[in-house]
Design a protein around this motif. Sequence first.
Motif, PDB file in Angstrom:
ATOM      1  N   HIS A 211       1.353  -0.770  -0.043  1.00  0.00           N
ATOM      2  CA  HIS A 211       0.164   0.263   0.113  1.00  0.00           C
ATOM      3  C   HIS A 211       1.193   1.259   0.073  1.00  0.00           C
ATOM      4  CE1 HIS A 211      -3.175   2.704   0.799  1.00  0.00           C
ATOM      5  NE2 HIS A 211      -2.686   3.546   1.584  1.00  0.00           N
ATOM      6  N   ASP A 212       0.600   2.205  -0.970  1.00  0.00           N
ATOM      7  CA  ASP A 212       1.225   3.701  -0.341  1.00  0.00           C
ATOM      8  C   ASP A 212       0.368   4.819   0.105  1.00  0.00           C
ATOM      9  OD1 ASP A 212       2.526   5.580  -1.848  1.00  0.00           O
ATOM     10  OD2 ASP A 212       2.891   5.736  -3.652  1.00  0.00           O
ATOM     11  N   VAL A 213       1.536   5.090   0.764  1.00  0.00           N
ATOM     12  CA  VAL A 213       0.703   6.264   1.981  1.00  0.00           C
ATOM     13  C   VAL A 213       0.604   7.304   1.271  1.00  0.00           C
ATOM     14  CG1 VAL A 213       0.285   7.420   4.262  1.00  0.00           C
ATOM     15  CG2 VAL A 213       1.498   4.566   3.992  1.00  0.00           C
ATOM     16  N   HIS A 214       1.003   7.299   0.780  1.00  0.00           N
ATOM     17  CA  HIS A 214       1.968   8.751  -0.521  1.00  0.00           C
ATOM     18  C   HIS A 214       2.505  10.205   0.392  1.00  0.00           C
ATOM     19  CE1 HIS A 214       2.481  10.932  -4.441  1.00  0.00           C
ATOM     20  NE2 HIS A 214       2.633   9.657  -5.062  1.00  0.00           N
ATOM     21  N   SER A 215       3.225   9.787   1.846  1.00  0.00           N
ATOM     22  CA  SER A 215       4.119  10.032   2.110  1.00  0.00           C
ATOM     23  C   SER A 215       2.495  11.468   3.829  1.00  0.00           C
ATOM     24  CB  SER A 215       4.934  11.511   1.937  1.00  0.00           C
ATOM     25  OG  SER A 215       5.424  10.494   1.538  1.00  0.00           O
ATOM     26  N   ARG A 224       0.753   3.856  13.542  1.00  0.00           N
ATOM     27  CA  ARG A 224      -0.470   3.642  14.121  1.00  0.00           C
ATOM     28  C   ARG A 224      -1.125   2.294  12.871  1.00  0.00           C
ATOM     29  NH1 ARG A 224      -6.198   6.623  14.081  1.00  0.00           N
ATOM     30  NH2 ARG A 224      -7.217   5.058  13.592  1.00  0.00           N
ATOM     31  N   LEU A 225      -0.435   2.847  11.510  1.00  0.00           N
ATOM     32  CA  LEU A 225      -1.296   2.376  10.384  1.00  0.00           C
ATOM     33  C   LEU A 225      -0.279   0.857  10.326  1.00  0.00           C
ATOM     34  CD1 LEU A 225      -3.207   1.911   7.605  1.00  0.00           C
ATOM     35  CD2 LEU A 225      -1.037   3.172   7.012  1.00  0.00           C
ATOM     36  N   ALA A 226       0.519   0.978  10.319  1.00  0.00           N
ATOM     37  CA  ALA A 226       1.916  -0.203  10.355  1.00  0.00           C
ATOM     38  C   ALA A 226       1.328  -1.326  11.387  1.00  0.00           C
ATOM     39  CB  ALA A 226       3.343   0.657  10.610  1.00  0.00           C
ATOM     40  N   LYS A 227       1.527  -0.979  12.829  1.00  0.00           N
ATOM     41  CA  LYS A 227       1.209  -1.423  13.690  1.00  0.00           C
ATOM     42  C   LYS A 227      -0.730  -2.511  12.814  1.00  0.00           C
ATOM     43  CE  LYS A 227       0.255  -1.519  18.080  1.00  0.00           C
ATOM     44  NZ  LYS A 227       0.953  -0.594  19.529  1.00  0.00           N
ATOM     45  N   PRO A 231      -1.385  -7.826  10.523  1.00  0.00           N
ATOM     46  CA  PRO A 231      -2.484  -8.248  10.595  1.00  0.00           C
ATOM     47  C   PRO A 231      -2.204  -9.229   9.145  1.00  0.00           C
ATOM     48  CG  PRO A 231      -3.753  -7.532  11.953  1.00  0.00           C
ATOM     49  CD  PRO A 231      -2.507  -6.443  11.177  1.00  0.00           C
ATOM     50  N   TYR A 232      -2.407  -8.044   8.023  1.00  0.00           N
ATOM     51  CA  TYR A 232      -2.577  -8.503   6.906  1.00  0.00           C
ATOM     52  C   TYR A 232      -1.354  -8.850   6.038  1.00  0.00           C
ATOM     53  CZ  TYR A 232      -6.414  -6.735   9.168  1.00  0.00           C
ATOM     54  OH  TYR A 232      -7.645  -6.225  10.029  1.00  0.00           O
ATOM     55  N   LYS A 233      -0.150  -8.433   6.454  1.00  0.00           N
ATOM     56  CA  LYS A 233       0.705  -8.726   6.581  1.00  0.00           C
ATOM     57  C   LYS A 233       1.418  -8.325   4.877  1.00  0.00           C
ATOM     58  CE  LYS A 233       0.827 -13.134  10.031  1.00  0.00           C
ATOM     59  NZ  LYS A 233       0.950 -11.936  10.178  1.00  0.00           N
ATOM     60  N   LEU A 234       1.315  -7.294   5.229  1.00  0.00           N
ATOM     61  CA  LEU A 234       2.133  -6.792   3.793  1.00  0.00           C
ATOM     62  C   LEU A 234       3.524  -6.620   3.529  1.00  0.00           C
ATOM     63  CD1 LEU A 234      -0.691  -5.033   4.764  1.00  0.00           C
ATOM     64  CD2 LEU A 234       0.483  -3.304   3.963  1.00  0.00           C
ATOM     65  N   LEU A 235       3.587  -6.488   2.023  1.00  0.00           N
ATOM     66  CA  LEU A 235       5.376  -7.069   1.752  1.00  0.00           C
ATOM     67  C   LEU A 235       5.978  -5.544   2.147  1.00  0.00           C
ATOM     68  CD1 LEU A 235       7.117  -8.697  -0.508  1.00  0.00           C
ATOM     69  CD2 LEU A 235       6.890  -7.048  -1.570  1.00  0.00           C
ATOM     70  N   PHE A 236       5.428  -4.751   1.768  1.00  0.00           N
ATOM     71  CA  PHE A 236       5.561  -3.526   2.751  1.00  0.00           C
ATOM     72  C   PHE A 236       4.777  -1.509   2.168  1.00  0.00           C
ATOM     73  CE2 PHE A 236       7.242  -2.931  -1.541  1.00  0.00           C
ATOM     74  CZ  PHE A 236       6.640  -2.358  -2.406  1.00  0.00           C
ATOM     75  N   LEU A 237       4.701  -0.705   3.279  1.00  0.00           N
ATOM     76  CA  LEU A 237       4.054  -0.176   3.282  1.00  0.00           C
ATOM     77  C   LEU A 237       4.731   0.950   2.808  1.00  0.00           C
ATOM     78  CD1 LEU A 237       1.557   1.189   4.625  1.00  0.00           C
ATOM     79  CD2 LEU A 237       2.173   1.867   7.031  1.00  0.00           C
ATOM     80  N   GLU A 238       4.279   1.583   2.052  1.00  0.00           N
ATOM     81  CA  GLU A 238       5.231   2.824   1.212  1.00  0.00           C
ATOM     82  C   GLU A 238       5.375   4.341   1.376  1.00  0.00           C
ATOM     83  OE1 GLU A 238       4.625   2.069  -3.131  1.00  0.00           O
ATOM     84  OE2 GLU A 238       5.548   4.522  -3.824  1.00  0.00           O
ATOM     85  N   LEU A 260       8.954  -1.763   5.293  1.00  0.00           N
ATOM     86  CA  LEU A 260       8.715  -0.085   4.890  1.00  0.00           C
ATOM     87  C   LEU A 260       9.951   0.026   3.411  1.00  0.00           C
ATOM     88  CD1 LEU A 260       9.176   1.817   8.375  1.00  0.00           C
ATOM     89  CD2 LEU A 260       7.509   0.891   7.525  1.00  0.00           C
ATOM     90  N   ALA A 261       8.629   0.588   2.842  1.00  0.00           N
ATOM     91  CA  ALA A 261       9.785   0.734   1.410  1.00  0.00           C
ATOM     92  C   ALA A 261       9.998   2.301   1.155  1.00  0.00           C
ATOM     93  CB  ALA A 261       8.839   0.168   0.608  1.00  0.00           C
TER      94      ALA A 261
END
Length: 405
Positions: A211-215, A224-227, A231-238, A260-261
């Motif tokens: 998922h891309d938060v776009h800063s 908070r979001l990363a935590k 449970p949904y085991k992202l490859l990365f949060l961008e 994190l990416a």
Amino acid sequence: MKITAIKVFVNSPDRNFVTVKIETDEGIYGLGDATLNGRELAVVAYLENHIVPCLIGKDASQIEDTWQYLYKGAYWRRGPITMTAIAGIDMALWDIKGKAAGLPVYQLLGGKSRSKIKVYGHANGNNVEETLDNLGRLISEGYQTIRLQCAIPGLQDSYGTLADKKDYYALQSSRSLPPEQVWDTKKYLNFIPSLFQKARDKYGYDMDLTHDVHSRLTPIEAARLAKELEPYKLLFLEDAIPAENQDDFLQIRKHSTTPLAVGEVFNTIWDCKDLITSQSIDYLRSAATHSGGITSMRRQADLAALYKVKTAPHGPPDISPIGHAAHAHLNIWCPNFGIQEFVGFGGDQMQKVFSHPLSYEAGYLHLSDLPGLGVAFNEDEASKYPYMRSYLPVSRLEDGTLWDW
Ligand code: GCO
Ligand code: MG
């Protein structure tokens, strides 16, 4: 082999691209991508006024020295305009070296570390149902990793969604002045975890999601979001936060194991050095086009390898097929390659202007063995599509305060 001419083309086949062509006295020419979305003409001016005059008559085989000359020799270092201009020249010189040797660029980098390039696609939608339908479609097309973006209920035109447009090309080429979007962090944070929960409930855990938060978040909001996404085991949060205060990534780390990416707006190894050496990130998303070309990307990848950080080059529609080809050569070589972002091969006009060495099959890109970067640029066809002014959007909060887009 001497450089005899450098031509800079700015055209808009479906969308704007800046293409550098370096010609030599041996008849071999090279192509580079110098496209900087929304600031194209600044790069064109930098190239034409400040770089081209210095390189005529120089030895086209001296890639490293040319890179150092344009980087250190300018005194005014770094920044997206300078580094995109350098990237255009650097890619074209690697293209020439490959063609002169009769070898694809990845062979000059050291050969293949893998036979094909894993990609992630984009599933987006104007509501959860549409997003999940698109996720299902991408899974059926063979994608094993998919980025999920969805319009946020109560907000119009959320990042990564298409609203009434049929594709990214239609979305971005319809802009003549910066469109304004409204952002609300609370609505966003309250919604995104449920999107991922529904995706996992419907399709299970076999595929990877990103998922891309776009800063757009503060460090503690990003934590908070990363935590909550754990449970949904992202490859990365961008791009969970802007990469200005880089220590902030450690704040997110303290609270979560979601990988994190970051890096699509980085221009040099100096922008990622501290994030890599402090092991604050897991995936480096620099792009050859905006980060000084192949010469610079190779160095960033090697630094990242020392700290177990993988590469995941930025692959948006606003990088030309030449930039995507540069990534493909880097990705095939790079021992610590992670994944490549991939949004398709573009619209009809773009396909007529550029031919490229890539093909997609079941979640992977394949790279042909054409010499150099393997891209051809049809100048006559390109001249049919003049540059069109186009901007990225800006974000504001509901009360009008300008926010990060
Ligand atoms: C991505 C990016 C893009 C950028 C765009 C800006 O992850 O692909 O965030 O969507 O917004 O490339 O020009
Ligand atoms: Mg991004």
